[in-house]
Design an enzyme around this catalytic site. Structure first.
Site, PDB file in Angstrom:
ATOM      1  N   LYS A   1     -57.588 -64.297 -78.386  1.00 44.91           N
ATOM      2  CA  LYS A   1     -56.350 -65.025 -78.618  1.00 44.91           C
ATOM      3  C   LYS A   1     -55.190 -64.083 -78.295  1.00 44.91           C
ATOM      4  CE  LYS A   1     -54.140 -67.648 -82.428  1.00 44.91           C
ATOM      5  NZ  LYS A   1     -54.302 -68.110 -83.826  1.00 44.91           N
TER       6      LYS A   1
ATOM      7  N   SER B   1     -54.116 -73.206 -84.275  1.00 49.97           N
ATOM      8  CA  SER B   1     -53.412 -72.587 -83.179  1.00 49.97           C
ATOM      9  C   SER B   1     -54.310 -71.854 -82.176  1.00 49.97           C
ATOM     10  CB  SER B   1     -52.389 -71.585 -83.734  1.00 49.97           C
ATOM     11  OG  SER B   1     -53.022 -70.532 -84.430  1.00 49.97           O
TER      12      SER B   1
ATOM     13  N   SER C   1     -56.509 -72.333 -88.332  1.00 48.82           N
ATOM     14  CA  SER C   1     -56.390 -72.135 -86.883  1.00 48.82           C
ATOM     15  C   SER C   1     -57.645 -71.684 -86.155  1.00 48.82           C
ATOM     16  CB  SER C   1     -55.286 -71.131 -86.590  1.00 48.82           C
ATOM     17  OG  SER C   1     -54.065 -71.794 -86.572  1.00 48.82           O
TER      18      SER C   1
HETATM   19  N1  GLN Z   1     -51.698 -75.410 -88.413  1.00 46.53           N
HETATM   20  C1  GLN Z   1     -51.320 -74.508 -89.434  1.00 46.53           C
HETATM   21  C2  GLN Z   1     -49.892 -74.069 -89.211  1.00 46.53           C
HETATM   22  O1  GLN Z   1     -49.292 -74.562 -88.331  1.00 46.53           O
HETATM   23  C3  GLN Z   1     -52.251 -73.346 -89.473  1.00 46.53           C
HETATM   24  C4  GLN Z   1     -51.987 -72.370 -88.407  1.00 46.53           C
HETATM   25  C5  GLN Z   1     -52.850 -71.161 -88.477  1.00 46.53           C
HETATM   26  O2  GLN Z   1     -53.869 -71.142 -89.150  1.00 46.53           O
HETATM   27  N2  GLN Z   1     -52.402 -70.121 -87.825  1.00 46.53           N
HETATM   28  O3  GLN Z   1     -49.370 -73.255 -89.885  1.00 46.53           O
END
Ligand code: GLN
Length: 490
Positions: A78, A153, A177
């Site tokens: 990532k 994400s 994410s």
């Molecule tokens: N979708 C969640 C957010 O927008 C989790 C994101 C994540 O785990 N980095 O914060």
């Protein structure tokens, strides 16, 4: 749907027996990435020369007979992990041309084992999002249906594994994410216990929730990857100095008598019927394997999303203060003085969702509101953790859906942040509680989109998640099906 893909162990055996070299393997991955990346938008940076040099070094190590299981295996990261000399954008314009000056600990550990790093993967900007649509470089596409989101994400990390454009990848999980995109792309994703894997050199979103973890084709691959990156790191004061078990050795054995908790708050009316069908079938499979289902209660579940969006945005507003146009990243300076330079650099560099979160977080931390919002959220967080600890007195693991629906069409939720936030309703509680949780393929929707199951474990009980998930994989084939828009053949 074919099912021909190899696992890390199978590929390792081919490397050791000289059936294939790491250079050949790496070249074929790079070729396939070159051919399909335009369509899927999974890689933000392809590290061709670096990857080939790592492959050659791996081949020499294999020849000498001192290969690790990951030596010569092509992986990807990532774009939130610093990797020395390589562009690291975190999905943001503000870091568009930022070259990382050192390796994050997780990356350094993969390099020590001789893994080959193919490149950096698409993600929501600063890991804020559930669909990869908040990337400054355009959304990644779901290899199962290119009109659908990958989840986020870590969308690029999930899609790269599903599209066979890397053997395995690393993601990060602050509120889901790793697990939510793993579910949407039909791969395995593990969020370890907070403190299990070092966060050093990982760009921070919400530091009390962020955790690094693997995304893989199978549970065994996940065990291999976790074993490589887990463990104490003096460079991360929140990493915990506790023994890292041999996760692969722990996969063996049956799961008879294992107590699986089903939280009644997660099985409410309104759950997508296809998700429900898949989870019901998963429960039946575990019952056939000899596990025992036990109803449990996590009474503060309803407050988790609200609590998360106070704590995560508060921490983000503080972490993102460092992007000021001075030390690194984009600078917009029209000669109107220092404060204007800060303002213009941040206005130009951050996307809309990141700005929304900085404002929410700044508000929650401001004097007069701190007690009402931030402090209250911290107290609720403790209650949520206590819910889990109480449930774990009765059961060994907890089984839930990962996401309320399968992958949704691109654009469906972009104008409705609240709907997007609700995508993480089942994954956020494990982050607030700090415990480990894994998503693994459990079935498909009628339209052919993957649906995952979530196993939540006791703190530092990653080995039980892996053992139970592995037992499930032995009697099902969901994890080995291949996406129609597959970039690679290996
Ligand atoms: N979708 C969640 C957010 O927008 C989790 C994101 C994540 O785990 N980095 O914060």
């Amino acid at each position: 749907m074919s099912s021909t893909s190899l696992t890390i162990r199978a590929l390792h055996d081919k490397l050791i027996s000289s059936e294939i070299t790491s250079r050949q393997l790496t070249e074929s991955f790079l070729q396939e990435i070159g051919a399909t990346n335009d369509a899927l938008n999974i890689y933000l940076t392809i590290c061709r020369d670096e990857a080939l040099a790592m492959a050659d070094a791996a081949d020499r190590r294999i020849e000498k007979g001192d290969a690790d299981i990951l030596t010569g295996i092509p992986l990807a990261l990532k774009d939130i992990f610093l990797s020395e000399g390589v562009r690291t954008t975190c999905g943001s314009q503000i870091l568009e041309n930022f070259i990382a000056p050192y390796d994050s600990t997780a990356v350094a550990r993969l390099k020590e084992r001789g893994a080959v790093l193919l490149g950096k993967l698409n993600m929501d900007e600063f890991a804020m999002g559930s669909s990869n649509e908040n990337s400054a470089f355009g959304a990644a596409r779901n290899p199962w249906d290119t009109s659908c989101v990958t989840g986020g994400s870590s969308g690029g990390s999930a899609a790269a594994v599903a599209a066979r454009m890397a053997m395995a990848t690393l993601g990060t999980d602050t509120g889901g994410s790793i697990r939510q995109p793993a579910s949407h792309c039909g791969v395995v994703g593990l969020k370890p216990t907070y403190g299990r894997v070092s966060r050093y050199g990982v760009i921070a979103y919400a530091s009390s929730l962020d955790q690094v973890g693997p995304m893989t084709r199978s549970v065994e691959d996940c065990a291999i990857m976790l074993g490589a990156i887990a463990g104490y790191d003096p460079l991360d004061s929140t990493s915990i100095d506790t023994l890292v078990p041999d996760y692969c050795a722990g996969l063996i054995g049956d799961i008879k008598g294992v107590r699986i908790g089903l939280p009644k708050e997660y099985f409410v009316d309104g759950l997508d019927p296809e998700v429900k069908r898949v989870i019901d079938a998963t429960i039946a499979t575990y019952t056939d394997l000899g596990a025992q289902m036990v109803e449990v209660s996590l009474p503060h579940t309803d407050y988790a999303v609200a609590c998360y969006y106070l704590i995560a945005t508060a921490e983000a507003s503080s972490n993102l203060a460092r992007y000021d146009g001075v030390r690194f990243g984009k600078r917009v300076d029209k000669g109107d003085g220092l404060i204007e330079m800060y303002r213009q650099s941040r206005a130009a560099g951050f996307g809309a969702e990141v700005k929304r979160r900085i404002m929410l977080g700044t508000y929650a931390l401001s004097s007069g509101y701190y007690d009402a919002y931030y402090l209250k959220a911290q107290k609720v967080r403790t209650l949520i953790r206590q819910d889990f600890l109480a449930a774990f007195e009765k059961v060994d693991v907890i089984l839930t859906p990962v996401a309320p629906t399968p992958a949704f069409p691109l654009g469906e939720k972009t104008n409705d942040p609240l709907q997007m936030y609700l995508s993480d309703i089942f994954t956020i509680p494990a982050n607030l509680a700090g415990t480990c949780a894994m998503s693994l393929p459990a079935g498909f929707s009628d339209a052919g989109l993957p649906i995952g199951q979530q196993l939540i474990g006791k703190p530092f009980a990653e080995a039980s998640l892996l053992k139970i998930g592995h037992a499930f994989e032995q009697v099902t084939d969901w994890h080995s099906r291949q996406a129609p828009n597959c970039g690679g053949t290996i």
